[in-house]
Design an enzyme around this catalytic site. Sequence first.
Site, mmCIF file in Angstrom:
data_model
loop_
_atom_site.group_PDB
_atom_site.id
_atom_site.type_symbol
_atom_site.label_atom_id
_atom_site.label_comp_id
_atom_site.label_asym_id
_atom_site.label_seq_id
_atom_site.Cartn_x
_atom_site.Cartn_y
_atom_site.Cartn_z
ATOM 1 N N LYS A 175 -15.071 -20.929 -72.262
ATOM 2 C CA LYS A 175 -14.478 -19.868 -73.122
ATOM 3 C C LYS A 175 -13.617 -20.506 -74.018
ATOM 4 O O LYS A 175 -13.508 -19.847 -75.058
ATOM 5 C CB LYS A 175 -13.843 -18.972 -72.194
ATOM 6 N N LYS A 244 -2.373 -19.612 -77.560
ATOM 7 C CA LYS A 244 -2.562 -19.914 -75.897
ATOM 8 C C LYS A 244 -3.757 -20.364 -75.786
ATOM 9 O O LYS A 244 -3.862 -21.571 -75.191
ATOM 10 C CB LYS A 244 -2.230 -18.681 -74.978
#
Length: 306
Positions: A175, A244
């Site tokens: 991911k 992030k």
Amino acid sequence: MSTQHKDTLGFVGIGRMGAPMVSRLLQAGYDLAIYDTNPQATAALAAQGARVAASPREVANAARLVLMSLPTPQIVTEVGLGADGLVHGAAVKTVIDLSTSGPHAAEQLAEGLRARGIAVIDCPVSGGVAGAERGTLSLMVAGAAEHYQAVQPVLELLGRPMYVGDRPGMAQAMKVINNLVSVTALAITSETLVMGVKAGLDPDTIVQVINAGSGRSNASEDKIPKYVLSRKFDFGFALGLSAKDVRLCLEESERLGVPLRVGDAVRQLLNAARDKFGEQADMTEIIRYIEADTGVQVRGKAAGPA
């Protein structure tokens, strides 16, 4: 979708992604026990029939299978393993983590829950809020094959699961790689759009030509036309979360000893845009940071007159 009664599921994290996923599970006939720290986030789903729990532990007391969709690795760890976390639930046997928390946090979560006999399916998702609403998310899945097969029908209500490995943390690695590739395409397309407008080119024409050639990407085909040329900047994913995700990818690359030089440049751009516009600004607003250095604005026909 069927509305017949099915087992109770648990869901923790009723944010922009979690809410539409819970709604789809309710429509499929599941009972839902849900929790979020924000009572307003759960109110609409309670009206649809979900039962609001007082803590993650209470969710895990009610459901054998608990899903969670949370914003940061720290929150994932606290919800899973904290004093009032899922690990203390009396009913839970499997936890599906739909968050993007990074490989290290996924490994910690799996180790902590495994000690209590609870299986973990590492399952970050891609496709944004629109994909969550339509049930067309791409779900990257890692965990023991038998555990994945047991939860596959639930995952297929949310989108298209793709099994990438048998160890939690592997899907997180996939991911964050995907997210870095995606935001890199957005960043370079935004920079070159500003350059093209500064050179006197029409922005709609620039995008049309890119999409007819080898430079096309999801950014040029979807994000730029819909959310940048229109000046709407409402793709639905925050700059802070994008920064992030890139940080998690760079941390993993450093742990593996694989330098990502282009990725590091993208991290610097994202961090600068986040610091200027705030954590909650839309990720497509990175072009506004680039524009500020040039004195031009990228406005397509869809934006109307300046």
